[in-house]
Write a protein that holds these residues in place. Structure first.
Motif, PDB file in Angstrom:
ATOM      1  N   ALA A 125       0.827  -1.213   0.000  1.00  0.00           N
ATOM      2  CA  ALA A 125       0.000   0.000   0.000  1.00  0.00           C
ATOM      3  C   ALA A 125       0.857   1.257   0.000  1.00  0.00           C
ATOM      4  O   ALA A 125       0.549   2.233  -0.698  1.00  0.00           O
ATOM      5  N   ALA A 146      -6.190   3.797   0.652  1.00  0.00           N
ATOM      6  CA  ALA A 146      -5.889   2.358   0.652  1.00  0.00           C
ATOM      7  C   ALA A 146      -4.796   2.047   1.662  1.00  0.00           C
ATOM      8  O   ALA A 146      -4.828   1.009   2.340  1.00  0.00           O
ATOM      9  N   CYS A 147      -3.829   2.937   1.781  1.00  0.00           N
ATOM     10  CA  CYS A 147      -2.737   2.756   2.742  1.00  0.00           C
ATOM     11  C   CYS A 147      -3.280   2.783   4.167  1.00  0.00           C
ATOM     12  O   CYS A 147      -2.943   1.928   4.996  1.00  0.00           O
TER      13      CYS A 147
END
Length: 229
Positions: A125, A146-147
């Motif tokens: 990510a 997303a990270c």
């Protein structure tokens, strides 16, 4: 509108809707006590468990309140706004402050609970976020989210995961607007990459305090920018 028997399935949804209509339509005014579960079940021709679930849903909407030993009473005739609606209507800075509380705790839990698969997902990510920096702003924000989602997932707490998912739609647009205002360009250094990499390394080595500090500092910087625009 008279109360009457229901058609089959989905019974809980039908019972909830029917009872809500009775309340919002004034059949049971504020302060009145609803009939007992047994009476409602007989009238609606459903089981008591169905009535019980419907009453829980009405309580969640802020329409009724159970009082120990006294019954269920009407406390409002207009449903309260649900959590998702409140988030959509809130200022992005207010949402961000609550996000900080949720994510810092998630980062600390992730440091204690992460497994090898989580660590691989976190590194992937962060790499995806780095690759997206300087490009399309929407793609960069999606990679950033997303990270952070990978961090929350590594905490292995479904409630935290669900709360973060509720924040995402509001955060996404607010962050895209912020990136537009900052005016990141392809030639600029990747925004926040050092902080995110430090966060992942702290989680990987199991340092909960460092993970919480990394994420708090990273989010605080963004919150300060949001307050400034």
């Amino acid at each position: 509108m008279p109360i009457g028997a229901l058609r089959p399935s989905p019974l809980v949804e039908q019972a909830t809707r029917h009872l809500r209509d009775q309340i919002t339509g004034g059949h049971w005014p504020i302060g009145s006590r609803l009939p007992a579960e047994t009476a409602l079940a007989k009238t609606l021709q459903v089981g008591r468990s169905t009535v019980r679930e419907a009453l829980r849903a009405l309580a969640g909407a802020g329409l009724v309140q159970a009082r120990q030993g006294a019954g269920v009473f009407v406390v409002a005739t207009v449903p309260g706004e649900d959590w998702s609606t409140r988030l959509r209507q809130a200022a992005v800075t207010d949402v961000y402050e609550v996000r900080m509380l949720v994510e810092v705790e998630a980062a600390q839990l992730a440091a204690a609970r992460r497994n090898d698969e989580d660590v691989r997902a976190l590194h992937a990510a962060v790499a995806g976020r780095r690759a997206a920096a300087g490009g399309d702003h929407g793609a960069f924000v999606d990679a950033d989210i997303a990270c952070h989602s990978a961090v929350v997932a590594a905490a292995h707490n479904p409630v935290l995961t669900g709360m973060f998912a509720e924040f995402v739609p509001v955060l996404r647009q607010g962050l895209i607007d912020l990136v537009d205002l900052i005016g990141l360009r392809p030639e600029d250094p990747p925004h926040g990459v050092d902080g995110h990499e430090a966060l992942v390394h702290a989680i990987e080595r199991g340092d909960a305090e460092a993970a919480g500090d990394c994420l708090r500092e990273e989010l605080q910087r963004t919150l300060d920018r949001l307050h400034a625009v």
